[in-house]
Write an enzyme that holds these catalytic residues in place. Sequence first.
Site, PDB file in Angstrom:
ATOM      1  N   HIS A  11       0.807  -1.229   0.000  1.00  0.00           N
ATOM      2  CA  HIS A  11       0.000   0.000   0.000  1.00  0.00           C
ATOM      3  C   HIS A  11       0.837   1.276   0.000  1.00  0.00           C
ATOM      4  O   HIS A  11       0.353   2.324  -0.421  1.00  0.00           O
ATOM      5  CB  HIS A  11      -0.982  -0.001   1.174  1.00  0.00           C
ATOM      6  CG  HIS A  11      -0.375   0.335   2.483  1.00  0.00           C
ATOM      7  ND1 HIS A  11       0.300  -0.601   3.238  1.00  0.00           N
ATOM      8  CD2 HIS A  11      -0.321   1.496   3.156  1.00  0.00           C
ATOM      9  CE1 HIS A  11       0.745  -0.002   4.333  1.00  0.00           C
ATOM     10  NE2 HIS A  11       0.382   1.269   4.311  1.00  0.00           N
ATOM     11  N   ASP A  12       2.062   1.220   0.459  1.00  0.00           N
ATOM     12  CA  ASP A  12       2.926   2.405   0.486  1.00  0.00           C
ATOM     13  C   ASP A  12       4.062   2.334  -0.529  1.00  0.00           C
ATOM     14  O   ASP A  12       5.090   2.983  -0.365  1.00  0.00           O
ATOM     15  CB  ASP A  12       3.538   2.576   1.887  1.00  0.00           C
ATOM     16  CG  ASP A  12       2.639   3.329   2.836  1.00  0.00           C
ATOM     17  OD1 ASP A  12       1.709   4.013   2.365  1.00  0.00           O
ATOM     18  OD2 ASP A  12       2.869   3.252   4.061  1.00  0.00           O
ATOM     19  N   LYS A  54       6.354   5.222  -1.627  1.00  0.00           N
ATOM     20  CA  LYS A  54       7.414   5.779  -0.782  1.00  0.00           C
ATOM     21  C   LYS A  54       8.805   5.512  -1.344  1.00  0.00           C
ATOM     22  O   LYS A  54       9.742   6.251  -1.046  1.00  0.00           O
ATOM     23  CB  LYS A  54       7.341   5.196   0.637  1.00  0.00           C
ATOM     24  CG  LYS A  54       6.239   5.759   1.465  1.00  0.00           C
ATOM     25  CD  LYS A  54       6.320   5.172   2.861  1.00  0.00           C
ATOM     26  CE  LYS A  54       5.237   5.717   3.751  1.00  0.00           C
ATOM     27  NZ  LYS A  54       5.296   5.115   5.088  1.00  0.00           N
TER      28      LYS A  54
END
Length: 84
Positions: free
Chosen positions: A71-72, A75
């Site tokens: 989900h990240d 980053k």
Amino acid sequence: MGVALSNTSLIRELNELNWGTLAALARAIDAKSPWTAGHSDRVTKLALKIGQALKLTQEEMDVIHRGGLLHDIGKLGIPGNILD
């Protein structure tokens, strides 16, 4: 019969490799910033608990699992000084 067994084994090995790759990506995401260490695992566990409570199918749970781990993913493209 031998070919079918061999194919089944190859599919299982590919699936295990896929999950290993996703886990490695999640660790790379979390390593990007010391503030988020373990975040992907925590999100994944919570999302899976919610999925179980909703009685989702195994296929849906697999999607939730992958989504929680990644989900990240954005980053990875953000400089550390901005994340921190």
